[in-house]
Each structure stands twice: as structure tokens, then as C-alpha cells.
Design a protein around this motif. Structure first.
Motif, PDB file in Angstrom:
ATOM      1  N   PRO A 297      40.525  48.445  53.694  1.00 51.22           N
ATOM      2  CA  PRO A 297      41.492  47.985  52.691  1.00 51.22           C
ATOM      3  C   PRO A 297      40.926  46.799  51.916  1.00 51.22           C
ATOM      4  O   PRO A 297      39.895  46.228  52.276  1.00 51.22           O
ATOM      5  CB  PRO A 297      42.688  47.561  53.549  1.00 51.22           C
ATOM      6  N   GLY A 298      41.616  46.414  50.841  1.00 51.67           N
ATOM      7  CA  GLY A 298      41.199  45.212  50.117  1.00 51.67           C
ATOM      8  C   GLY A 298      41.348  45.347  48.622  1.00 51.67           C
ATOM      9  O   GLY A 298      42.037  46.231  48.108  1.00 51.67           O
ATOM     10  N   SER A 299      40.670  44.457  47.909  1.00 54.93           N
ATOM     11  CA  SER A 299      40.679  44.439  46.453  1.00 54.93           C
ATOM     12  C   SER A 299      39.394  45.084  45.938  1.00 54.93           C
ATOM     13  O   SER A 299      38.297  44.788  46.430  1.00 54.93           O
ATOM     14  CB  SER A 299      40.782  42.999  45.939  1.00 54.93           C
ATOM     15  N   PHE A 300      39.515  45.939  44.952  1.00 53.26           N
ATOM     16  CA  PHE A 300      38.350  46.633  44.418  1.00 53.26           C
ATOM     17  C   PHE A 300      37.341  45.649  43.813  1.00 53.26           C
ATOM     18  O   PHE A 300      36.129  45.867  43.885  1.00 53.26           O
ATOM     19  CB  PHE A 300      38.786  47.655  43.362  1.00 53.26           C
ATOM     20  N   ASP A 301      37.832  44.566  43.219  1.00 54.69           N
ATOM     21  CA  ASP A 301      36.944  43.608  42.561  1.00 54.69           C
ATOM     22  C   ASP A 301      35.983  42.936  43.539  1.00 54.69           C
ATOM     23  O   ASP A 301      34.891  42.512  43.151  1.00 54.69           O
ATOM     24  CB  ASP A 301      37.767  42.539  41.834  1.00 54.69           C
TER      25      ASP A 301
END
Length: 368
Positions: A297-301
Motif C-alpha cells: 500500500p501507499g502513495s504512488f508518488d
């Protein structure tokens, strides 16, 4: 009596001999053809990097459309992956922007741009014969093939201020007529209806109602209340939904009668103002969605992890992991689903049966 028995025996023996003589005609060819097909190998590193622009997609199970720059022109080639042969079908004289192949693999849409504020739209067949051509004022444009009517294309032209106009192109009649739709990004739902997300113009949102509009009488109907992403295939509609803006997200496959055929839930990577829908493709022949799923999981950036490539049977709901730890890059599969173009320029092939990735471009400095 004995003569009669002898005659019957001789007749039976002659029939057996005749059958045995005929039998090899049936069995000789089919196994060898099967073995030959199984032994076919994709020619690796066969496309020269010099002048290469991109591979567009599949013309058949063994041929792709490849674009290259040569002698000041942009040339379209049909390239055979197995025998390393290619055939030029068309030259684009003005600045090439993009192209796409019709769902039935018989036509090619070409977007070129003679100037910054105009576009040339050309539709050709596989032989390179022009079926439709029109110059339109446009800062940018998008288009969508009609999988229910191969002679119809939706096209949206944008002005510099991003005002837009949607057109219906009739290839057979060589006409282009405006249609009134409230949103620019539209897809065909049937021969006479379109789909679009009805985004709120005053508020930023990650989802919107999915609307069906009949272009003959402009009658509208809400199909999905909150859709993050959608894609209409020939037999099923894909809508990505979430009850909460934070997820989890459900991929729903909806039948024409509105019934949910199957669905699966995933966690998506967040972006600044929305959520990343990883690259995917539908193999309609076998009702399978091939899609990337983030392994963390996480932020794509800030994401540094990898992705798994998974297959989802939209009828039975069965899931299969095809590859693990792959970079997220565009993917497009052949009609039979045995091979997939992969990479930012579709410069690689994923062989699904042999579970390997083949590089199509020659390495720099390699012998030609």
C-alpha cells in the motif's frame, strides 16, 4: 457356402485396407501442425531502435502495428512477431501524434497535427487505403471506437481553453456530426448510446455518477451512483467503485441488464487528487481481465515497490497470479490472450504460456 464366406472375408479385408490407407491422411497433418505451432518462437530483438517510435497494438494474434520515423515521414508497418517480416502500409506526412486499432482489427485511427491548433484525422484499413479523412480545429483530441458498430467512432476536440465538442464519425458514410454530451470523455455503450462520468464542476471529487445517454433522443439513465473509473467492453461494463473515498476499491463487472456478474476488491495507490488505476486489459475471448496490482500500500508518488500481474475470470470469479515483482507499465494482450505487448512503447512481449518476457527492440550497438 464356403465361397460366400471367402467373399465376405475378402470384402472385409479390402475395407480394412482402405480404412488404413485413408487414416494417415487425417492423423499425419494435425499433430505436426500442433507441434509446429507450439515450437514457434518470437524473434527477439528484431526491431531496430533507430527511428522507432512505438508499437501500437495487435492486428492479429501474430502481427502488431509498429510506428517508425524514416526519411522525414512517420511510417506505419504491420510486423509479424514470428517470421520477422514487416510491411509498410501508410506514411504520415504531418506531425504524428498517436494511433489506435479498431476492436475488430480491420481499421486504424491516426491523429496527426499539421499545426498547433489543428488536427488531421485519418482512418485507414489494414492495406493502407484511406476510409475517412478530415482536418479539424483542435488543440487536442480523444476518440473511442464503437465495438458494437465498427463504422462509428466518437471523437472529442478540445480548444486551448479546454472547451470541447463531441462528434460522431460515420466511416462508411464519411461524415462527422456533432452530438450534445455534457462531458468530454465518452465511450459507446451500444450502437446508439454513450457512457460518461457526470463530474461535479464546482467540487473536486474522486468519483462521479456513471450516466448512459441515448444519442438519438438524449434520454439519460444513471448506471452507477459513484464510479471512480469505467470501461465498456462488448459483453460487460467495468466500473471501479468505493463506498468511502479512502477505499478499498471494488472492480465490478456489470451485465447489460444491470446485474453484477462478478467483482473483486483491491487497495489502490493514492495520488495527489485521485487514485491510481493500474494498467489493465480485457481478453474478451476468454472473459479475463489482466491487471496489475500493487504489492504494497501507499502513495504512488513515493512508491518504490513492485506490482503483480493478475488474471481475473469475470464469469467464474477465479483469480490467478501470473507474474510477481514487475514494474508498472502499459499492457495490451493479443485477441487469443497468449501474448501481451508490455512497456511504455510496447517494446516487450509477455509470453503467457511460456512465462517469459521477450525484448523486441535491438540493444544499442547490436548488429543489424
Amino acid at each position: 457356402m464356403e465361397k460366400t464366406q471367402i467373399s465376405i472375408i475378402m470384402l472385409l479385408m479390402m475395407c480394412l485396407l482402405w480404412l488404413s490407407a485413408c487414416q494417415p491422411e487425417v492423423t499425419k497433418t494435425s499433430p505436426s501442425e500442433k507441434v509446429k505451432a507450439e515450437k514457434r518462437e518470437i524473434v527477439a530483438e528484431s526491431l531496430p531502435t533507430d527511428g522507432f517510435i512505438e508499437n501500437v497494438g495487435w492486428i492479429s494474434n501474430s502481427e502488431i502495428l509498429s510506428i517508425k520515423e524514416e526519411q522525414g515521414l512517420t511510417s506505419l508497418y504491420i510486423y509479424n512477431l514470428y517470421d520477422d517480416t514487416s510491411q509498410k502500409i501508410y506514411d504520415v506526412e504531418s506531425s504524428y501524434v498517436s494511433s489506435s486499432i479498431s476492436p475488430d482489427k480491420t481499421k486504424i485511427f491516426i491523429h496527426s497535427s499539421p499545426t498547433s491548433y489543428s488536427a488531421k484525422v485519418t482512418i485507414i484499413d489494414k492495406s493502407g487505403d484511406v476510409q475517412f479523412q478530415e482536418d479539424v480545429p483542435s488543440y487536442d483530441l480523444t476518440h473511442a471506437w464503437n465495438q458494437f458498430n465498427e463504422d462509428a467512432v466518437l471523437m472529442t476536440t478540445f480548444s486551448e481553453d479546454w472547451s470541447f465538442q463531441v462528434f460522431e464519425i460515420n466511416i462508411r458514410e464519411k461524415t462527422m456530426a456533432p452530438i450534445e454530451v455534457e462531458q468530454p470523455f465518452v465511450q459507446w455503450q451500444s450502437k446508439s448510446s454513450v457512457l460518461y462520468q457526470d463530474w461535479n464542476k464546482k467540487e473536486v471529487s474522486v468519483s462521479a455518477p456513471l450516466i448512459s445517454q441515448n444519442i438519438l433522443d438524449n434520454e439519460k439513465e444513471m448506471i452507477v451512483e459513484n464510479s471512480v473509473h469505467f470501461n465498456q467492453f462488448r459483453s460487460v461494463l467495468l466500473s471501479v467503485n468505493s463506498r468511502e473515498d479512502e477505499g478499498p476499491f471494488t472492480y465490478q463487472f456489470i451485465k447489460p441488464n444491470g446485474e453484477i456478474q462478478s467483482q473483486f476488491t483491491v487497495e489502490l495507490l493514492s495520488r495527489y487528487s485521485d487514485w491510481l488505476i493500474p494498467y489493465y486489459d480485457m481478453i474478451e475471448k476468454s472473459d479475463r481481465l489482466i491487471t496489475f496490482v500493487s504489492n504494497e500500500p501507499g502513495s504512488f508518488d513515493t512508491y518504490t515497490g513492485t506490482f503483480s500481474l493478475k488474471s481475473w475470470d469475470t464469469v467464474t470469479g477465479e483469480e490467478e497470479v501470473l507474474f510477481e515483482n514487475l514494474p508498472l507499465e502499459p499492457i495490451q494482450c493479443s485477441p487469443d490472450g497468449e501474448l501481451c505487448l508490455y512497456g511504455n512503447q510496447f517494446e516487450k512481449i509477455i509470453d503467457m504460456k511460456k512465462q517469459k518476457i521477450v525484448q523486441l527492440l535491438k540493444e544499442e550497438g547490436a548488429d543489424i
